[in-house]
Scaffold this active site. Structure first.
Site, PDB file in Angstrom:
ATOM      1  N   TRP A 246     -58.393  95.134 -16.902  1.00  0.00           N
ATOM      2  CA  TRP A 246     -57.184  95.626 -17.582  1.00  0.00           C
ATOM      3  C   TRP A 246     -55.860  95.125 -17.027  1.00  0.00           C
ATOM      4  O   TRP A 246     -54.812  95.478 -17.551  1.00  0.00           O
ATOM      5  CB  TRP A 246     -57.194  97.152 -17.680  1.00  0.00           C
ATOM      6  CG  TRP A 246     -57.574  97.896 -16.436  1.00  0.00           C
ATOM      7  CD1 TRP A 246     -58.808  98.396 -16.150  1.00  0.00           C
ATOM      8  CD2 TRP A 246     -56.742  98.233 -15.312  1.00  0.00           C
ATOM      9  NE1 TRP A 246     -58.808  99.022 -14.921  1.00  0.00           N
ATOM     10  CE2 TRP A 246     -57.549  98.944 -14.391  1.00  0.00           C
ATOM     11  CE3 TRP A 246     -55.401  98.022 -14.993  1.00  0.00           C
ATOM     12  CZ2 TRP A 246     -57.069  99.443 -13.185  1.00  0.00           C
ATOM     13  CZ3 TRP A 246     -54.914  98.512 -13.785  1.00  0.00           C
ATOM     14  CH2 TRP A 246     -55.748  99.215 -12.904  1.00  0.00           C
TER      15      TRP A 246
ATOM     16  N   GLU B  22     -64.353  97.354 -22.270  1.00  0.00           N
ATOM     17  CA  GLU B  22     -64.458  97.168 -20.819  1.00  0.00           C
ATOM     18  C   GLU B  22     -65.642  96.293 -20.415  1.00  0.00           C
ATOM     19  O   GLU B  22     -66.132  96.383 -19.289  1.00  0.00           O
ATOM     20  CB  GLU B  22     -64.503  98.534 -20.148  1.00  0.00           C
ATOM     21  CG  GLU B  22     -63.151  99.237 -20.272  1.00  0.00           C
ATOM     22  CD  GLU B  22     -63.080 100.598 -19.604  1.00  0.00           C
ATOM     23  OE1 GLU B  22     -64.119 101.285 -19.543  1.00  0.00           O
ATOM     24  OE2 GLU B  22     -61.984 100.980 -19.166  1.00  0.00           O
ATOM     25  N   LYS B  23     -66.081  95.410 -21.337  1.00  0.00           N
ATOM     26  CA  LYS B  23     -67.284  94.635 -21.010  1.00  0.00           C
ATOM     27  C   LYS B  23     -67.057  93.631 -19.882  1.00  0.00           C
ATOM     28  O   LYS B  23     -67.999  93.214 -19.231  1.00  0.00           O
ATOM     29  CB  LYS B  23     -67.889  93.971 -22.245  1.00  0.00           C
ATOM     30  CG  LYS B  23     -66.992  93.030 -22.998  1.00  0.00           C
ATOM     31  CD  LYS B  23     -67.725  92.519 -24.254  1.00  0.00           C
ATOM     32  CE  LYS B  23     -66.811  91.668 -25.115  1.00  0.00           C
ATOM     33  NZ  LYS B  23     -65.638  92.414 -25.641  1.00  0.00           N
ATOM     34  N   PHE B  24     -65.782  93.263 -19.626  1.00  0.00           N
ATOM     35  CA  PHE B  24     -65.519  92.358 -18.497  1.00  0.00           C
ATOM     36  C   PHE B  24     -65.334  93.107 -17.176  1.00  0.00           C
ATOM     37  O   PHE B  24     -65.139  92.497 -16.136  1.00  0.00           O
ATOM     38  CB  PHE B  24     -64.283  91.490 -18.772  1.00  0.00           C
ATOM     39  CG  PHE B  24     -64.564  90.357 -19.726  1.00  0.00           C
ATOM     40  CD1 PHE B  24     -65.223  89.220 -19.291  1.00  0.00           C
ATOM     41  CD2 PHE B  24     -64.193  90.441 -21.059  1.00  0.00           C
ATOM     42  CE1 PHE B  24     -65.503  88.182 -20.165  1.00  0.00           C
ATOM     43  CE2 PHE B  24     -64.469  89.419 -21.946  1.00  0.00           C
ATOM     44  CZ  PHE B  24     -65.127  88.274 -21.497  1.00  0.00           C
ATOM     45  N   HIS B  25     -65.349  94.441 -17.231  1.00  0.00           N
ATOM     46  CA  HIS B  25     -65.160  95.237 -16.009  1.00  0.00           C
ATOM     47  C   HIS B  25     -66.453  95.206 -15.196  1.00  0.00           C
ATOM     48  O   HIS B  25     -67.526  95.442 -15.725  1.00  0.00           O
ATOM     49  CB  HIS B  25     -64.819  96.676 -16.413  1.00  0.00           C
ATOM     50  CG  HIS B  25     -64.252  97.512 -15.306  1.00  0.00           C
ATOM     51  ND1 HIS B  25     -64.968  97.878 -14.194  1.00  0.00           N
ATOM     52  CD2 HIS B  25     -63.024  98.074 -15.159  1.00  0.00           C
ATOM     53  CE1 HIS B  25     -64.207  98.627 -13.418  1.00  0.00           C
ATOM     54  NE2 HIS B  25     -63.024  98.755 -13.971  1.00  0.00           N
TER      55      HIS B  25
ATOM     56  N   GLU C 106     -64.068 107.013  -8.637  1.00  0.00           N
ATOM     57  CA  GLU C 106     -64.108 105.708  -9.308  1.00  0.00           C
ATOM     58  C   GLU C 106     -63.435 104.651  -8.460  1.00  0.00           C
ATOM     59  O   GLU C 106     -62.358 104.878  -7.909  1.00  0.00           O
ATOM     60  CB  GLU C 106     -63.334 105.738 -10.636  1.00  0.00           C
ATOM     61  CG  GLU C 106     -64.029 106.365 -11.794  1.00  0.00           C
ATOM     62  CD  GLU C 106     -63.181 106.213 -13.068  1.00  0.00           C
ATOM     63  OE1 GLU C 106     -62.460 105.215 -13.192  1.00  0.00           O
ATOM     64  OE2 GLU C 106     -63.241 107.130 -13.890  1.00  0.00           O
TER      65      GLU C 106
ATOM     66  N   ARG D  96     -59.291 105.638 -26.981  1.00  0.00           N
ATOM     67  CA  ARG D  96     -59.719 106.904 -26.395  1.00  0.00           C
ATOM     68  C   ARG D  96     -58.478 107.755 -26.134  1.00  0.00           C
ATOM     69  O   ARG D  96     -57.359 107.283 -26.255  1.00  0.00           O
ATOM     70  CB  ARG D  96     -60.529 106.700 -25.115  1.00  0.00           C
ATOM     71  CG  ARG D  96     -59.766 106.051 -23.975  1.00  0.00           C
ATOM     72  CD  ARG D  96     -60.622 105.940 -22.712  1.00  0.00           C
ATOM     73  NE  ARG D  96     -59.958 105.142 -21.696  1.00  0.00           N
ATOM     74  CZ  ARG D  96     -60.482 104.813 -20.524  1.00  0.00           C
ATOM     75  NH1 ARG D  96     -61.697 105.204 -20.213  1.00  0.00           N
ATOM     76  NH2 ARG D  96     -59.813 104.091 -19.651  1.00  0.00           N
TER      77      ARG D  96
ATOM     78  N   GLU E 148     -59.434 111.707 -16.154  1.00  0.00           N
ATOM     79  CA  GLU E 148     -58.098 111.160 -15.908  1.00  0.00           C
ATOM     80  C   GLU E 148     -57.073 111.705 -16.916  1.00  0.00           C
ATOM     81  O   GLU E 148     -56.513 110.966 -17.730  1.00  0.00           O
ATOM     82  CB  GLU E 148     -58.116 109.633 -15.945  1.00  0.00           C
ATOM     83  CG  GLU E 148     -58.889 109.016 -14.796  1.00  0.00           C
ATOM     84  CD  GLU E 148     -58.722 107.506 -14.695  1.00  0.00           C
ATOM     85  OE1 GLU E 148     -58.319 106.882 -15.687  1.00  0.00           O
ATOM     86  OE2 GLU E 148     -59.011 106.954 -13.619  1.00  0.00           O
TER      87      GLU E 148
HETATM   88  C1  GAL Z   1     -60.491 104.498 -15.334  1.00  0.00           C
HETATM   89  C2  GAL Z   1     -61.307 105.301 -16.326  1.00  0.00           C
HETATM   90  C3  GAL Z   1     -62.666 104.686 -16.558  1.00  0.00           C
HETATM   91  C4  GAL Z   1     -62.539 103.208 -16.773  1.00  0.00           C
HETATM   92  C5  GAL Z   1     -61.850 102.600 -15.576  1.00  0.00           C
HETATM   93  C6  GAL Z   1     -61.713 101.103 -15.685  1.00  0.00           C
HETATM   94  O1  GAL Z   1     -59.138 104.701 -15.531  1.00  0.00           O
HETATM   95  O2  GAL Z   1     -61.461 106.619 -15.883  1.00  0.00           O
HETATM   96  O3  GAL Z   1     -63.254 105.301 -17.684  1.00  0.00           O
HETATM   97  O4  GAL Z   1     -61.802 102.973 -17.919  1.00  0.00           O
HETATM   98  O5  GAL Z   1     -60.562 103.126 -15.463  1.00  0.00           O
HETATM   99  O6  GAL Z   1     -61.083 100.580 -14.533  1.00  0.00           O
END
Ligand code: GAL
Length: 680
Positions: free
Chosen positions: A306, A346-349, A298, A103, A142
């Site tokens: 991550w 981000e499936k583990f998020h 968020e 992205r 962001e």
């Molecule tokens: C942020 C982002 C989100 C997602 C999130 C994961 O930086 O805006 O889209 O990626 O982190 O923690």
């Protein structure tokens, strides 16, 4: 109080959508950020828009009573864009391209990216400006998050234009950058490159200007989209989500352009002290638009994906961090994301709706917090009552982080440590910049302000003259806004109020080498007799031993009192800590950077001198307090239960019982209005 998340319905079959709305209602969700990464679904090809799915989900949310923070979707251009226009892709300093497949693969300066983004936002804003579900606009996402700096040809051209606007003539640029050093004199703006890979150290002022340019360029993108949304007749507030103290964007400058501050918060659950850094960021956000509530757009409900390892949050920690934000002025608690993704990076998020289902701690905590937030009254007064301010300045961050200095300093790390030394003392803290209105503060702490503008120096000096206590520590007031030394040595801008100059910065071996027997590193300002035959009584400075790190500056004391001297190493016997009474106020200078305990000690002494006390004394370090108008927030950031006495009414339970039991990660909002317990 808004409650919600990023909502990415395009990742799910439509049958799931009504279920989403039902579950949102169950969780108390009031607001979702919609469409943040939907560009490829909204616009499958240039000139082709597919609104049908977006219409449907917005209407569905509206019917379910869920409000929409509509995103402009420009953060992740679709693959067709780069395929057709590869010149819109960004490049690093070596000229390597950042390709699509992740992205944010766009050069912020690219005229093509800007045209495509503008077309999308125009169409989107015209379609939804009047939609009753839309209460907020979320521009891009962001800005600069992954791609801090772009060195592409588009950036080069835009940098040249930015420089021409700033300097007007090439001679002015030559003077500011000091290009007579190493034969760098330019005869035209078209010869200038961004700071791409070069054989050796790149002109520091050119790098500083490139960082200013980058922040301005990202902000230009925001302003472009904001103005398009307004021109389409939208009356809702417009925002973009910040990332706390994020290096490439000078949020002091950005704050004026957004209607409401939004921020994202991902403290490391591995680090039991990370709540302090989170407090720093939340205080920074509150300070960007003083007096105005902001939005936490968020955070995670539980684990991230991550960091190298991603442990879960402790039970209750998510709510404790939410309370921390509310206590510092947040009017929204939102998450990335609503429903955990099944595919993709981000499936583990974690998310509000976990992949593991609803029989989970995450879902229970999500529902519980939603219920609690729904009970809160509106809390319009976000004043912190802080009497101490900490200066944090992006331009200084950019300049001090350059190379070729006496010693490398991590400015953000140091700012966090200075903040933590105040936070550990349970003081209310405001974060300000050097040109802020300072008259309300009894103490202003200025750490490592290497770059100090004339305006900043004048403001800080006027603060002292008017009665303020200014504390400045090492490697401050070294250069002007061009990153150039001033006439008259060092500490020139603040000379009148500090009464000291600097002979040498006295770089020390790194702190890890302090144990070496002949190290110059250990420094004390404690109880050093002035000379033979003089009293050995402690000097009128902080008691206790203060270990200095990084620098032991050689001070030239002019008209200041010496409160402490170095006891060890090269500078033994020389002044380390000074005070000058100036006008109605006082300027203090510390010629080193203390270790954590030393920061605590110096600031404890200074706050006592300035008459600043915590609102509740004797709290353990893992318990924090914050004031928001008449509301006192108390949070236990540990698993050890704790009880605290606060007179007032608990906003959730209505309890007026003064002893508040805080279990693991427990918290309370106590209205102290009736008690008059206010003022720190
Ligand atoms: C942020 C982002 C989100 C997602 C999130 C994961 O930086 O805006 O889209 O990626 O982190 O923690």
């Amino acid at each position: 109080m808004h409650y919600g998340a990023d909502y990415n319905p395009e990742q799910w079959p439509r049958e799931v959508w009504p279920d989403d709305v039902r579950l949102m209602q169950e969780a108390g969700v009031t607001l979702v950020s919609l469409g943040i990464f939907s560009w490829s679904r909204i616009q499958p090809a240039e000139g082709v828009f597919d609104w049908e799915w977006l219409d449907e989900i917005i209407d569905l949310l509206h019917a379910g009573g869920i409000q929409v923070d509509l995103a402009t979707a420009t953060a992740s251009p679709p693959p067709w864009a780069a395929a057709a226009y590869p010149e819109m892709l960004p490049q690093d300093a070596d000229g390597s391209t950042f390709w699509p497949g992740s992205r944010q693969a766009y050069a912020p300066s690219s005229p093509i990216y800007r045209r495509l983004a503008a077309e999308l936002v125009t169409a989107l804003a015209e379609r939804y400006a009047q939609h009753p579900a839309v209460v907020l606009w979320h521009v891009n996402n962001e800005y600069g998050c992954h791609l801090h700096y772009d060195f592409s040809d588009a950036a080069r051209d835009a940098f040249r234009a930015w420089l021409e606007r700033k300097y007007a003539t090439i001679d002015r640029l030559n003077h500011a950058w000091g290009t007579d050093f190493w034969s760098q004199r330019y005869t035209g703006f078209d010869q200038i490159q961004p700071p791409r890979k070069a054989p050796y150290s790149i002109n520091p002022t050119s790098v500083l200007d490139f960082k200013r340019f980058t922040s301005d360029t990202l902000l230009e993108l925001f302003v472009m989209e904001r103005d398009i949304i307004r021109a389409a007749g939208a009356a809702q507030p417009i925002t973009t989500n910040f990332m706390g103290a994020f290096p490439p964007a000078d949020y002091w400058k950005w704050a004026a352009e957004v209607d409401v501050i939004s921020d994202d918060n991902y403290p490391d659950p591995n680090d039991p002290e990370s709540f302090r850094g989170a407090a720093f960021a939340r205080e920074l956000m509150r300070g960007l638009k003083p007096g105005v509530p902001w939005l936490l757009t968020e955070q995670s409900t539980n684990a991230l994906n991550w960091r190298p390892t991603n442990p879960p949050k402790a039970p209750g920690q998510m709510a404790a961090l939410s309370a921390q934000a509310i206590g510092r002025g947040a009017d929204a608690i939102m998450f990335f994301q609503w429903r955990q993704s099944r595919r993709g990076s981000e499936k583990f998020h974690s998310a509000m709706v976990p992949q593991a289902g609803l029989e989970t701690r995450t879902w229970r905590e999500v529902v519980e917090l939603g219920g609690q937030l729904a009970q809160l009254p509106s809390l319009p007064d976000v004043s912190s009552g802080a009497r101490v301010a900490l200066v944090f300045d992006w331009e200084n961050w950019w300049a001090i982080g350059g190379r070729d200095h006496p010693i490398g300093l991590d400015y953000l790390g140091l700012a966090h440590r200075w903040h933590a030394a105040l936070h550990r003392q349970h003081l209310a803290i405001d974060i300000v910049n050097t040109t802020a209105e300072l008259s309300g503060y009894a103490l202003v702490v200025v750490p490592q302000q290497y770059l100090l503008t004339d305006e900043g120096a004048a403001n800080l000096s006027a603060y002292v003259q008017a009665g303020g206590n200014l504390f400045v520590s090492a490697f401050s007031d070294v250069v002007d806004e061009d990153d150039a030394f001033r006439e008259g040595g060092f500490l020139v801008g603040l000379r009148d109020v500090l009464g000291v100059a600097i002979e040498d910065f006295g770089a020390l071996v790194p702190p890890e080498a302090l144990t070496s027997a002949d190290s110059a590193g250990e420094i004390s300002t404690h109880a050093v007799p002035e000379g033979p035959g003089q009293s050995e009584a402690p000097l009128d400075g902080p008691a206790g031993r203060i270990v200095g790190q990084y620098l032991a500056e050689e001070l030239l004391v002019q008209d200041a009192e010496v409160l402490g001297r170095f006891t060890d190493g090269r500078t033994a016997g020389r002044a380390a800590f000074t005070r000058k009474r100036s006008g109605a106020g006082t300027g203090y200078y510390l010629a080193t950077i203390p270790d954590d305990d030393g920061m605590w000690e110096v600031l404890r002494w200074l706050t006592a001198e300035a008459g600043i006390r915590p609102e509740i004394e004797g709290l353990p370090e893992h318990v924090e307090i914050a004031r928001r108008g008449s509301i006192l927030t108390v949070i236990n950031h540990s698993a050890e239960p704790f009880s605290v006495t606060v007179i007032g009414t608990d906003l959730l339970s209505g309890s007026t019982e003064p002893v508040r039991e805080l279990g693991a990660f427990g918290w309370a909002f106590v209205d102290t209005q009736a008690t008059g317990q206010k003022g720190i």
